[in-house]
Every structure is written in structure tokens, then in C-alpha cells.
Design a protein around this motif. Structure first.
Motif, PDB file in Angstrom:
ATOM      1  N   UNK A  19     -53.372  -5.891 -35.009  1.00  0.00           N
ATOM      2  CA  UNK A  19     -53.736  -5.207 -36.239  1.00  0.00           C
ATOM      3  C   UNK A  19     -53.661  -3.704 -35.999  1.00  0.00           C
ATOM      4  N   UNK A  20     -52.707  -3.069 -36.670  1.00  0.00           N
ATOM      5  CA  UNK A  20     -52.564  -1.618 -36.544  1.00  0.00           C
ATOM      6  C   UNK A  20     -53.745  -0.925 -37.222  1.00  0.00           C
ATOM      7  N   UNK A  21     -54.072   0.246 -36.765  1.00  0.00           N
ATOM      8  CA  UNK A  21     -55.245   0.969 -37.287  1.00  0.00           C
ATOM      9  C   UNK A  21     -55.133   1.250 -38.785  1.00  0.00           C
ATOM     10  N   UNK A  22     -53.923   1.527 -39.272  1.00  0.00           N
ATOM     11  CA  UNK A  22     -53.762   1.821 -40.691  1.00  0.00           C
ATOM     12  C   UNK A  22     -53.922   0.565 -41.557  1.00  0.00           C
ATOM     13  N   UNK A  23     -53.884  -0.634 -40.951  1.00  0.00           N
ATOM     14  CA  UNK A  23     -54.025  -1.881 -41.698  1.00  0.00           C
ATOM     15  C   UNK A  23     -55.454  -2.400 -41.744  1.00  0.00           C
ATOM     16  N   UNK A  24     -56.356  -1.789 -40.978  1.00  0.00           N
ATOM     17  CA  UNK A  24     -57.725  -2.288 -40.896  1.00  0.00           C
ATOM     18  C   UNK A  24     -58.404  -2.274 -42.264  1.00  0.00           C
TER      19      UNK A  24
END
Length: 103
Positions: A19-24
Motif C-alpha cells: 500500500x503506497x502512502x498516497x493510497x492510505x
């Protein structure tokens, strides 16, 4: 119930999802929406409603109809052998040919 970003990251880690940080934030919103639906379902009064088991009505179980267990050759050897290439190791007369695997 509302999940915080730390919990979302933990869930992703447990599920082995990168999970990329921008998708959290997006995933946090989706998971909170799912939990909201679950809370709505828990609010439904199910008092006196029998649980379904196996798709039957009134607690009865459905069973598949059994057929006679007869051994046959299928009756279509030409159609079956049409799947085999005409090369010698793959087809031997009216049979599939397979390489020897045990010495």
C-alpha cells in the motif's frame, strides 16, 4: 467504528498488500465504508429468523440427485482421440501414447 491510517497500514501488512502512502487515505475511506455497511447489518432485527444452511427451506438440506454409477468408455473414442496429435508418441492406434516414466 472508524479506522485510522496506522490501522489501515497494519491491515495491509497482515493481508500482504503493498500500500503506497498516497493510497492510505483512499483505502481508509473504503474500509470505513465497508465497516459502516456491517454496522447497518448488525442493526437488523433477526429475532425468530432461522439461519439458512445449505440453501434448504425451514432447515432442510438439499441433496443432489444421484445417478447410477456405470463405468463406460464414453462411447466417443474418435472424438476423444481427435485431441491427440497424429505424431507417434502421442497416439498409438486407438489409444493415447505416453512416454515411459518408470524404468
Amino acid at each position: 467504528m472508524s479506522l485510522d491510517p496506522t490501522t489501515v497500514r497494519r491491515i495491509a501488512s497482515l493481508a500482504r498488500i503493498r500500500l503506497e502512502e498516497q493510497d492510505v487515505a483512499r483505502v481508509q475511506g473504503e474500509l470505513n465504508g465497508i465497516l459502516g455497511w456491517i454496522e447497518q447489518l448488525q442493526a437488523v432485527d433477526t429475532e425468530g429468523v432461522e439461519p439458512l444452511a445449505g440453501g434448504g427451506q425451514g432447515g432442510t438440506q438439499l441433496a443432489l440427485r444421484l445417478r447410477a454409477d456405470k463405468v463406460t468408455d464414453g462411447g466417443i473414442p474418435d472424438a476423444v482421440l481427435a485431441n491427440a496429435p497424429d505424431r507417434a508418441p502421442d497416439r498409438e492406434g486407438a489409444f493415447f501414447g505416453v512416454p515411459k516414466v518408470v524404468e
